[in-house]
Write an enzyme that holds these catalytic residues in place. Sequence first.
Site, short mmCIF file in Angstrom:
data_model
loop_
_atom_site.label_atom_id
_atom_site.label_comp_id
_atom_site.label_asym_id
_atom_site.label_seq_id
_atom_site.Cartn_x
_atom_site.Cartn_y
_atom_site.Cartn_z
N HIS A 230 0.93 -1.14 -0.48
CA HIS A 230 -0.10 -0.15 -0.25
C HIS A 230 1.03 1.05 0.00
CE1 HIS A 230 -2.84 3.27 1.04
NE2 HIS A 230 -4.06 2.13 0.68
N GLU B 92 -3.75 1.78 -7.59
CA GLU B 92 -4.16 3.72 -6.40
C GLU B 92 -3.42 4.77 -6.00
OE1 GLU B 92 -6.33 1.74 -2.71
OE2 GLU B 92 -4.46 1.29 -2.23
P1 PGA Z 1 -10.05 5.63 0.51
O1 PGA Z 1 -8.72 4.70 0.47
O2 PGA Z 1 -10.61 4.92 0.49
O3 PGA Z 1 -9.44 6.93 1.61
O4 PGA Z 1 -9.67 6.85 -0.12
C1 PGA Z 1 -7.98 4.00 -0.12
C2 PGA Z 1 -7.04 3.17 0.42
O5 PGA Z 1 -6.06 3.88 0.22
O6 PGA Z 1 -6.91 1.91 -0.18
#
Ligand code: PGA
Length: 224
Positions: A99, A148
């Site tokens: 992540h 992401e």
């Molecule tokens: P969010 O986070 O849905 O709060 O934008 C997504 C993530 O970091 O996996």
Amino acid sequence: MKQLFIIGNWKSNKTVAETIEWLRFMKDKKSDVASLQNKTLIVCVPFTLLYTVSSYIKEYALSIKVGAQDISPFDEGAYTGEINGKQLKEFADYVIIGHSERRRYFQENDDVLGKKVILAKHYGLEPIYCVPDKTSDIPSGLSFVAYEPLDAISTSGAHPILPEEANAAAGKISVENQITHPLYGGSVTPENVNRYSAMHSIHGFLIGGASLDPAAFLSLAHHA
Ligand code: PGA
């Protein structure tokens, strides 16, 4: 109809009591949860909550799977503070690896992330591998990769990208790395999720903020 994976990432949130509240809500909505036929719900929780979550899910017979948010790059042994794959597999079937918050705040690099992937697979945990960029290096042999973009994550900018843009990135990642379940993450909500789930190359979501509230998480799953 494609199978969608709705994956909650609680990050560093919730006590045991708050977790039980979340699970009781899901128990009260059990038939609702079970009716999500083409959707798999997964909740990735802090280490301290894995036991509680897996026990209650079993006791309440909920159709929700359990994931961890990280795994040690080492096997069992003298690694103070680490939680290894063998320990995680007692409670979880999935694990988030790489992540952007791990990369940014804990300096995790491709080398360490590659070791985590190998150990996760060795212990039968399915890695949910995250990349902040569509051109990031991705270890081979993965099924789940979440795209992401940094700015799109709710706590670091909250500029959700266009569904078409997310679709193009997910498609590129999937084709170039033979990924069967490309995912998108970043400010996905019950209100906007259907615009992303309608996209051909997006097979699910990593949900941060909206997964903390069980009503929002369930509503998001229904709208996907
Ligand atoms: P969010 O986070 O849905 O709060 O934008 C997504 C993530 O970091 O996996």
